[in-house]
Design an enzyme around this catalytic site. Structure first.
Site, mmCIF file in Angstrom:
data_model
loop_
_atom_site.group_PDB
_atom_site.id
_atom_site.type_symbol
_atom_site.label_atom_id
_atom_site.label_comp_id
_atom_site.label_asym_id
_atom_site.label_seq_id
_atom_site.Cartn_x
_atom_site.Cartn_y
_atom_site.Cartn_z
ATOM 1 N N VAL A 30 0.900 -1.316 -0.131
ATOM 2 C CA VAL A 30 -0.127 -0.063 0.058
ATOM 3 C C VAL A 30 1.057 1.302 -0.050
ATOM 4 C CG1 VAL A 30 -1.615 1.487 1.353
ATOM 5 C CG2 VAL A 30 -1.778 -1.340 1.045
ATOM 6 N N VAL A 139 -11.769 0.073 3.878
ATOM 7 C CA VAL A 139 -12.800 -0.895 3.458
ATOM 8 C C VAL A 139 -13.148 -0.462 1.799
ATOM 9 C CG1 VAL A 139 -15.208 -1.579 3.706
ATOM 10 C CG2 VAL A 139 -14.006 -0.404 5.795
ATOM 11 N N GLY A 141 -10.682 -1.084 -0.513
ATOM 12 C CA GLY A 141 -9.585 -0.681 -1.206
ATOM 13 C C GLY A 141 -9.819 0.645 -1.733
ATOM 14 N N ILE A 143 -12.463 1.601 -3.760
ATOM 15 C CA ILE A 143 -14.117 2.094 -4.133
ATOM 16 C C ILE A 143 -14.371 2.872 -2.880
ATOM 17 C CG2 ILE A 143 -16.313 0.980 -4.112
ATOM 18 C CD1 ILE A 143 -14.974 -1.629 -4.568
ATOM 19 N N GLY A 194 -1.218 -11.809 -4.984
ATOM 20 C CA GLY A 194 -1.192 -10.666 -3.927
ATOM 21 C C GLY A 194 -2.249 -10.171 -3.394
ATOM 22 N N GLU A 197 -4.589 -11.782 2.628
ATOM 23 C CA GLU A 197 -3.855 -11.181 3.452
ATOM 24 C C GLU A 197 -2.497 -12.058 3.880
ATOM 25 O OE1 GLU A 197 -5.108 -8.588 5.559
ATOM 26 O OE2 GLU A 197 -5.915 -8.485 3.552
ATOM 27 N N ASP A 208 -11.214 -10.656 8.091
ATOM 28 C CA ASP A 208 -11.181 -9.572 7.389
ATOM 29 C C ASP A 208 -12.657 -8.862 7.154
ATOM 30 O OD1 ASP A 208 -9.348 -8.034 5.233
ATOM 31 O OD2 ASP A 208 -11.316 -8.594 4.114
ATOM 32 N N LYS A 212 -14.150 -5.320 8.258
ATOM 33 C CA LYS A 212 -14.782 -4.142 7.315
ATOM 34 C C LYS A 212 -16.186 -3.992 7.524
ATOM 35 C CE LYS A 212 -11.486 -5.504 3.639
ATOM 36 N NZ LYS A 212 -11.365 -6.639 2.449
ATOM 37 N N GLY A 309 -5.501 -3.975 -3.803
ATOM 38 C CA GLY A 309 -4.586 -3.529 -4.848
ATOM 39 C C GLY A 309 -3.701 -2.288 -4.570
#
Ligand code: HSE
Length: 415
Positions: A30, A139, A141, A143, A194, A197, A208, A212, A309
């Site tokens: 990230v 939450v 990525g 979006i 990738g 987690e 996960d 979220k 991503g």
């Protein structure tokens, strides 16, 4: 007063052509995405934010003066006005962000585990210290779903949020459905790409999704939902035969989260769910996410896109930086109460695949159909209360650890 001075100061710096200095905690996927994103802004001639420090772990070598292994260097640097956390994990990320807030720095994080566990405290501290706390990338990525929820909640009553919020498990289910891969091979591919987690248990057992769902629910409803009260079914015991069972019935399995407001409070679930193969959830392929929000005036709004991503996530972090720059401060106000979900009033039909011995323990008056399959016995229930069902699953799992359970969505007209 401090706040006004800070805003005027950042405005003047930008007017003079200076970017706002930020510090980045972490140098993983990230963080690298954000570095690349900010570089692309600079190349376009619109550099609003400039990275002054990047915090590495104590044992990493420091190839360039921009890198540091000392959080104090960042905390003591008066020119750093925003700290972006992209280290992952709860500790020391929590302690570092707390210290940054107490040093009067705005904070942004993409760390869902951190926000789920410590978001309430960080929001309260940020408010007391008159700095910003944003976490849009935690939450979905890339979006912009939390920003949508925040803006909608300011004008309307949100009634329901639901969707596919884990890319890894959607990739697995899609690969099992369209490419006939088995669970292990599909997970291996997701890891190689990738998406998963570091510990895929969090993806395939729904932790996960738990983080979220708690965060999205807090932004949407202004209340934290007690994590123990969320009805969560794992996905990892699914087998090709389960996918096949539903394929023959024009249904597809998706791993769905749902929070539904009702007269008693909230229903909150995380469950593999058989949906109509013609419905929108079944069309979500690979690691994409789908998010649906239903509110009293706007009705249903749907967002679909990359839920993970480096680059999409960096886009959401960058939008948080821009919000801070414009003077926005909070996604949540820091005083949200915690309440328990009440799943007793929601009734659903369930698919239960289990060993013949375990099947004998299940109350047959709740069963509408029984099938003998290569994988064991399949029971289809009448609509039963979610709370009742989860109590039975806890008992059955002691007898059969490989039991697979999924909810069956009622097919709405038109789907
Ligand atoms: N492992 C997560 C997923 C990453 O697959 O959705 C993004 O939160």
């Amino acid at each position: 007063m401090f706040q006004i001075r800070l805003q005027v100061f950042s405005y003047l710096r930008r007017k003079e052509g200076h970017a706002v200095d930020i510090a980045l905690l972490g140098n993983g996927t990230v963080a690298k995405g954000l570095i690349s994103h900010l570089q692309s802004q600079k190349n376009k001639g619109c550099e609003l934010f400039s990275i002054r420090h990047i915090l590495l772990k104590p044992d990493e070598s420091l190839p360039d003066p921009v890198f540091t292994s000392s959080i104090d260097t960042i905390l003591n640097d008066k020119d750093v006005s925003i700290v972006v956390e992209a280290m992952g994990g709860r500790h020391p990320a929590f302690e570092y962000l707390k210290a940054a807030i107490l040093s009067k720095k705005h904070v942004v994080t993409s760390n869902k585990e951190l926000v789920s566990f410590h978001g309430a405290e960080l929001a309260r501290l940020a408010q007391e210290n008159q700095v910003a706390f944003f976490f849009s990338a935690a939450v979905g990525g890339g979006i912009p779903l939390l920003a949508y929820l925040r803006d909608t909640a300011q004008q309307e009553t949100i009634l329901e949020i639901t969707g596919i919020l884990n890319g890894t498990t959607n990739f697995i289910l899609d690969a099992m459905t369209r490419r006939n891969l088995d669970f292990k091979d599909a997970l291996y591919q997701a890891q190689k790409l990738g998406y998963a987690e570091a510990d895929p248990t969090n993806d395939v057992e729904g932790f996960d999704l738990l983080y979220k769902l708690r965060i999205a629910s807090c932004v949407a409803f202004g209340q934290w939902i007690d994590k123990e009260s969320i009805a969560r079914l794992p996905l990892h015991t699914i087998a090709a035969g389960d996918i096949e069972f539903f394929r023959k019935r024009d249904m597809t399995i998706r791993y769905l989260v749902n929070t539904l407001r009702n007269d008693n409070g909230f229903v909150a679930t995380i469950q593999p769910t058989a949906v109509s193969s013609n419905g929108i959830s079944a069309q979500i392929q690979r690691n994409n996410n789908l998010f649906l929000c239903r509110s009293d005036r706007s009705g249903e709004q749907i967002l679909v896109g990359q839920g993970a991503g480096a680059l999409p996530t960096a886009g959401n972090i960058h939008r948080d930086l821009q919000r801070i720059s414009k003077g926005e401060r909070m996604m949540i106000n820091g005083a949200e109460p915690t309440l328990s979900a009440d799943n007793g009033k929601l009734a659903l039909r369930y698919y239960i695949r289990l060993s013949p011995f375990a099947a004998e323990m299940f109350p047959m008056e709740k069963v509408t159909e029984t099938f003998e399959t290569d994988l064991g016995v399949v029971l289809i229930t009448h609509p039963v209360s979610v709370t009742w069902m989860f109590d039975r699953i806890d008992e059955l799992r002691v007898i059969d650890a490989r039991i697979f359970v999924c909810a069956i969505q009622t097919v709405k007209e038109g789907e």
